[in-house]
Design an enzyme around this catalytic site. Sequence first.
Site, short mmCIF file in Angstrom:
data_model
loop_
_atom_site.label_atom_id
_atom_site.label_comp_id
_atom_site.label_asym_id
_atom_site.label_seq_id
_atom_site.Cartn_x
_atom_site.Cartn_y
_atom_site.Cartn_z
N TYR A 137 0.83 -1.20 0.00
CA TYR A 137 0.00 0.00 0.00
C TYR A 137 0.87 1.25 0.00
CZ TYR A 137 -3.64 3.29 1.44
OH TYR A 137 -4.51 4.34 1.50
N ASP A 138 1.88 1.27 0.90
CA ASP A 138 2.76 2.44 0.99
C ASP A 138 3.50 2.68 -0.33
OD1 ASP A 138 2.04 3.13 3.52
OD2 ASP A 138 3.72 2.12 4.51
N SER B 12 -4.01 12.19 10.85
CA SER B 12 -3.06 11.08 10.92
C SER B 12 -1.65 11.69 10.94
CB SER B 12 -3.24 10.11 9.76
OG SER B 12 -3.52 10.80 8.57
N LYS C 150 4.08 3.83 18.31
CA LYS C 150 2.92 3.95 17.44
C LYS C 150 2.22 2.59 17.50
CE LYS C 150 1.66 5.68 12.87
NZ LYS C 150 0.90 4.52 12.34
N LYS D 94 8.51 4.95 10.85
CA LYS D 94 7.96 3.61 10.63
C LYS D 94 9.04 2.54 10.77
CE LYS D 94 4.22 3.03 8.31
NZ LYS D 94 2.82 2.72 8.52
N CYS E 89 8.01 -43.04 5.49
CA CYS E 89 8.05 -44.49 5.42
C CYS E 89 6.74 -45.07 4.87
CB CYS E 89 8.35 -45.09 6.79
SG CYS E 89 7.01 -44.90 7.97
N CYS F 254 4.62 -40.10 13.00
CA CYS F 254 4.70 -41.43 12.41
C CYS F 254 4.58 -42.42 13.56
CB CYS F 254 6.03 -41.61 11.69
SG CYS F 254 6.27 -43.30 11.14
ZN LIG Z 1 7.26 -42.96 9.09
#
Ligand SMILES: [Zn+2]
Length: 536
Positions: free
Chosen positions: A15-16, A60, A94, A295, A392, A405
């Site tokens: 976006y920036d 802002s 911030k 930032k 396996c 397993c």
């Molecule tokens: Zn296995």
Amino acid sequence: SYYGDGDSAMDDTSYDRLRIAVLAWEEAHPAEVSPDSPTGLVADGVAPTGDIAHTTRLLSLDNVFDAAGLVAWGASVERRLGRAPAGGFTVEPKIDGAAVAARYRDGRLVQVVTRGDGRHGEDVSHVIGQIDGLPEQLSDAVTVEVRGEVAFTQEQFETANEVRAAHGAPVFVNPRNGTAGTLRAKGRPYRLRMTFWAYGVVELDGVPFLPAGATHAEALAAAAAVGVQTTAASPAGLLVVPDLAAAQAQADAVAAMRTELPVGIDGLVVKLNDTAEQEAAGLGSRFPYWAIAVKLPAIERQTILEDVVWEVGRTGVLAPTALLTAVEIDGSTVTRATLHNPADIRRRDLHIGDTVTVYKAGDIIPRVQAAVVPLRPAGAVPVPLPDACPRCGGEISTAQERWRCAKGTACALPALIEYAAGREMLDIDGLGRTYVAALVESGDVRDVADLFTLTVEQLTAASGSAKRGAKLAEQIAAAKERPLNRVFCALGVLGTGRSMSRRIARHFGTMDAIRQADATEMQDVEGIGPEKAPVV
Ligand SMILES: [Zn+2]
């Protein structure tokens, strides 16, 4: 869409970059700038505008991305003041949430308003009572407006997603998007706790609150004194510094501890501390000139989940790894990320082809946070879970969250033994895959070292012939005489590869000496530090 339901179709970095590209184009082609271009508006004009007028504009902040940017901002402040600021600067985190204005009349919280377009915001007073740090009743019957950031702490975020999952609602992509969505959502069947940190104080209804000439730090202290949580109480604190070099040092220090903070921050805010100097510096149409956001690099970005592969660890645990379209995060290119376990994959409702948010910071292994569901391609299938061990082919135990397993460590063993018996290691001629499988199957070999104590009878049983058994026993006896570094390497000690095995062999000289070495002695070997030594 971020300001709508809270799920953005684009990460902040993308976006920036787009925004900066649009600004550059507009600067180069001033005659062609669209009259309704959003670049001059607060939140680029995309935030929903409510009908509640702000007391004073809720702007802002302009951003800089590095130390040079902060220095340039300092120069612009000096130009506006006609001299260097004398009152010092404040540095505060911030918080990565959503800005709100909270109005207290006679000590009671009566209204919460979103930023909106900076002049008008939405009334979100339905959240009163569910925000830590923004009490319904202050300790004094004061009338004042506090401004600050509402966000989920990491802990609140996890709870929120558990609650949402329990209600069949999609989990939030990240704390910030969750905050935006929660502020706007009225009439949910559940309430989610959030947290508030004030970063500003504004006079309301013409009732004086602050003593004349109070600095920014003093204004926040006054709000804290009546019970409002401020950025000064945040984990990163509020620091008053004499100059921008000290401000930059504080920004660096906070950036370094960022991943350990209990709430997400996306930068540091540097302000003139003296309110008279703030007024002299003035306001632009979108930003105040007396404050700047430094930032931090993005630690979360969006990319595509291309596939999931399953690896089986030494102990038989199945570890899913996400394969991602390459994306740059916090200075490195990320193509793989951790997924924890099948339950977690299902909880996050991940599909192959999803746009996902990926988090990475510092030394943290990248992890997939969530899918951006609105961007899911048609026909995408949920991440398939294995129905047999990927190594396996045997049965999988799904009794625990982390699948295993069913063979446990025995699953990896044949491969380890074959590797150890190979020409580059012990060079045991004739000990191939079939016999290794038989030895592991019978339980005669549970680790590589067991090879050296096998009897002719056991080898005969495994190979099905007395002649072959005797031959293998001879080969194994010869293998004991291989150079120490190869024998040691064949044992597959965690954290020791070929070159490390050579160094260990050279240092200790005999297998007995290696076996007797404790962690302190092990550290005498080049490349073995205090963390690795006890493991070896
Ligand atoms: Zn296995």
